[in-house]
Design a protein around this motif. Structure first.
Motif, PDB file in Angstrom:
ATOM      1  N   GLY A   6      -8.183 -11.120   8.074  1.00  0.00           N
ATOM      2  CA  GLY A   6      -7.781 -11.786   9.182  1.00  0.00           C
ATOM      3  C   GLY A   6      -6.652 -12.898   8.872  1.00  0.00           C
ATOM      4  O   GLY A   6      -6.269 -12.937   7.953  1.00  0.00           O
ATOM      5  N   GLY A   7      -6.171 -13.403   9.902  1.00  0.00           N
ATOM      6  CA  GLY A   7      -4.958 -14.409   9.742  1.00  0.00           C
ATOM      7  C   GLY A   7      -4.443 -14.330  10.963  1.00  0.00           C
ATOM      8  O   GLY A   7      -4.899 -14.118  11.937  1.00  0.00           O
ATOM      9  N   LEU A   8      -3.247 -15.353  10.955  1.00  0.00           N
ATOM     10  CA  LEU A   8      -2.441 -15.552  11.998  1.00  0.00           C
ATOM     11  C   LEU A   8      -1.282 -14.707  12.401  1.00  0.00           C
ATOM     12  O   LEU A   8      -0.674 -14.274  11.180  1.00  0.00           O
ATOM     13  N   VAL A   9      -1.315 -13.886  13.273  1.00  0.00           N
ATOM     14  CA  VAL A   9      -0.301 -13.051  13.621  1.00  0.00           C
ATOM     15  C   VAL A   9       0.391 -13.244  14.950  1.00  0.00           C
ATOM     16  O   VAL A   9      -0.261 -13.637  15.919  1.00  0.00           O
ATOM     17  N   GLN A  10       1.709 -12.872  15.068  1.00  0.00           N
ATOM     18  CA  GLN A  10       2.328 -12.996  16.338  1.00  0.00           C
ATOM     19  C   GLN A  10       1.930 -11.745  17.327  1.00  0.00           C
ATOM     20  O   GLN A  10       1.625 -10.625  16.789  1.00  0.00           O
ATOM     21  N   PRO A  11       1.949 -12.015  18.558  1.00  0.00           N
ATOM     22  CA  PRO A  11       1.741 -11.188  19.461  1.00  0.00           C
ATOM     23  C   PRO A  11       2.629 -10.036  19.327  1.00  0.00           C
ATOM     24  O   PRO A  11       3.690 -10.010  19.073  1.00  0.00           O
ATOM     25  N   GLY A  12       2.100  -8.700  19.544  1.00  0.00           N
ATOM     26  CA  GLY A  12       2.978  -7.364  19.358  1.00  0.00           C
ATOM     27  C   GLY A  12       2.817  -6.630  17.889  1.00  0.00           C
ATOM     28  O   GLY A  12       3.238  -5.595  17.662  1.00  0.00           O
ATOM     29  N   ARG A  13       2.394  -7.679  16.820  1.00  0.00           N
ATOM     30  CA  ARG A  13       2.406  -7.284  15.651  1.00  0.00           C
ATOM     31  C   ARG A  13       1.142  -6.718  15.186  1.00  0.00           C
ATOM     32  O   ARG A  13       0.163  -6.597  16.138  1.00  0.00           O
ATOM     33  N   SER A  14       0.952  -6.284  13.729  1.00  0.00           N
ATOM     34  CA  SER A  14      -0.185  -5.444  13.390  1.00  0.00           C
ATOM     35  C   SER A  14      -0.763  -6.205  12.419  1.00  0.00           C
ATOM     36  O   SER A  14      -0.446  -7.077  11.684  1.00  0.00           O
ATOM     37  N   LEU A  15      -2.305  -5.923  12.155  1.00  0.00           N
ATOM     38  CA  LEU A  15      -3.071  -6.355  11.105  1.00  0.00           C
ATOM     39  C   LEU A  15      -4.076  -5.438  10.646  1.00  0.00           C
ATOM     40  O   LEU A  15      -4.555  -4.555  11.621  1.00  0.00           O
ATOM     41  N   ARG A  16      -4.730  -5.279   9.518  1.00  0.00           N
ATOM     42  CA  ARG A  16      -5.556  -4.377   9.215  1.00  0.00           C
ATOM     43  C   ARG A  16      -6.705  -5.170   8.407  1.00  0.00           C
ATOM     44  O   ARG A  16      -6.434  -6.045   7.503  1.00  0.00           O
ATOM     45  N   LEU A  38     -10.242  -1.578  10.119  1.00  0.00           N
ATOM     46  CA  LEU A  38      -9.748  -1.415  11.329  1.00  0.00           C
ATOM     47  C   LEU A  38      -8.191  -1.850  11.499  1.00  0.00           C
ATOM     48  O   LEU A  38      -7.792  -2.929  11.096  1.00  0.00           O
ATOM     49  N   GLN A  39      -7.477  -0.821  11.811  1.00  0.00           N
ATOM     50  CA  GLN A  39      -6.297  -1.028  12.026  1.00  0.00           C
ATOM     51  C   GLN A  39      -5.861  -1.476  13.365  1.00  0.00           C
ATOM     52  O   GLN A  39      -6.147  -0.843  14.581  1.00  0.00           O
ATOM     53  N   MET A  40      -5.328  -2.704  13.581  1.00  0.00           N
ATOM     54  CA  MET A  40      -4.930  -3.335  14.820  1.00  0.00           C
ATOM     55  C   MET A  40      -3.595  -3.226  15.065  1.00  0.00           C
ATOM     56  O   MET A  40      -2.630  -4.112  14.204  1.00  0.00           O
ATOM     57  N   ASN A  41      -3.024  -2.609  16.036  1.00  0.00           N
ATOM     58  CA  ASN A  41      -1.587  -2.606  16.489  1.00  0.00           C
ATOM     59  C   ASN A  41      -1.198  -3.323  17.784  1.00  0.00           C
ATOM     60  O   ASN A  41      -2.402  -3.516  18.500  1.00  0.00           O
ATOM     61  N   SER A  42      -0.105  -3.604  18.163  1.00  0.00           N
ATOM     62  CA  SER A  42       0.254  -4.161  19.527  1.00  0.00           C
ATOM     63  C   SER A  42      -0.741  -5.551  19.664  1.00  0.00           C
ATOM     64  O   SER A  42      -1.289  -5.284  20.959  1.00  0.00           O
ATOM     65  N   LEU A  43      -0.917  -6.354  19.041  1.00  0.00           N
ATOM     66  CA  LEU A  43      -2.004  -7.405  19.248  1.00  0.00           C
ATOM     67  C   LEU A  43      -1.534  -8.292  20.492  1.00  0.00           C
ATOM     68  O   LEU A  43      -0.556  -8.621  20.420  1.00  0.00           O
TER      69      LEU A  43
END
Lengths: 124, 106
Positions: A9-19, A81-86
Motif C-alpha cells: 500500500g501507499g500514496l498513489v496518484q489517480p490513474g496510476r497502478s499499485l500491486r 492484487l494488481q490495481m490499475n487506473s486507480l
C-alpha cells in the motif's frame, strides 16, 4: 497460527497502478480460496475480489472489474492484487482474507481469518 | 446484486443486556449468511457462518438465526468486550456486507 500479512500500500496518484501482496502462513495455503476486502476510512466493508484454491474461479466486484486483477502463487503462499487506473474512491484499507473453503460459490464464501490490512491512498 | 440492510445502525446497551441485530437481504439467500465483529483499528472477526453456526472459539452468548431474507444476531448477555461494530455478509459467489451496526455502551 494463521497469519496473513499485507504489503504494497501507499500514496498513489489517480490513474496510476499499485500491486498489493499478502503473505500467508500457518495453514495449507493451496487448500483455500482467498479474497481481498476493503474498507474506506470511517466506512463499512466492501468485498473486492476472490480467487479459488487453484485460480480456476475468480470474481470481482463491479466497482473494480476491468481495473483490478487478483492472482495467487501457491508455491510462495502468496496472494496478489494488481490495481490499475486507480481512482480516489479506491482509497481504503485493503484486507487479505482467507475463505473457509477452497471455492467461494453457492453460499460458501465465509472469511475466517483476516490480515491487518494495507492502506491505499489515491490522491494527487 | 444482492443488497444487505442492517438495523439498527447503532444501538446503546448495558453490560448484561440481551441485544438483537437484524439483517435483511434484498432477495432470498437460503442460510448463506455470516456475522462479523470489528473493533476500532482491528480486522473483522468471523462470529457466525451459515446463519447459525458458531465459529470456533467464539463465546456461546453469540447466536444467529434466520433463513431466506431475514436474519438476526443475538448476544444473550453483553460483556464489556462486545462493544464493537457488527456486520452481516451474504455468502453468495459475489459476497456483500451490510452497512454495519455500532453497539455502544449506554
Amino acid at each position: 497460527e494463521v497469519q496473513l500479512v499485507e504489503s504494497g500500500g501507499g500514496l498513489v496518484q489517480p490513474g496510476r497502478s499499485l500491486r498489493l501482496s499478502c503473505a500467508a502462513s500457518g495453514f495449507t495455503f493451496d487448500d483455500y480460496a482467498m479474497h481481498w476486502v476493503r474498507q474506506a476510512p470511517g466506512k463499512g466493508l466492501e468485498w473486492v475480489s476472490g480467487i479459488s484454491w487453484n485460480s480456476g474461479s475468480i470474481g470481482y466486484a463491479d466497482s473494480v472489474k476491468g481495473r483490478f486483477t487478483i492472482s495467487r502463487d501457491n508455491a510462495k503462499n502468496s496472494l496478489y492484487l494488481q490495481m490499475n487506473s486507480l481512482r480516489a474512491e479506491d482509497t481504503a484499507l485493503y484486507y487479505c482474507a482467507k475463505d473457509r473453503m477452497g471455492y467461494c460459490s453457492g453460499g460458501s464464501c465465509y472469511f475466517d481469518y483476516w490480515g491487518q490490512g494495507t492502506l491505499v491512498t489515491v490522491s494527487s | 446484486d444482492i443488497q444487505m440492510t442492517q438495523s439498527p445502525s447503532s444501538v446503546s446497551a448495558s453490560v448484561g443486556d440481551r441485544v438483537t441485530i437484524t439483517c435483511r437481504a434484498s432477495q432470498g439467500i437460503s442460510s448463506w449468511l455470516a456475522w462479523y465483529q470489528q473493533k476500532p483499528g482491528k480486522a473483522p472477526k468471523l462470529l457466525i457462518y451459515a446463519a447459525s453456526s458458531l465459529q470456533s472459539g467464539v463465546p456461546s452468548r453469540f447466536s444467529g438465526s434466520g433463513s431466506g431474507t431475514d436474519f438476526t444476531l443475538t448476544i444473550s448477555s453483553l460483556q464489556p468486550e462486545d462493544f464493537a461494530t457488527y456486520y452481516c455478509q451474504q455468502a453468495n459467489s459475489f459476497p456483500a456486507f451490510g452497512q454495519g451496526t455500532k453497539l455502544e455502551i449506554k
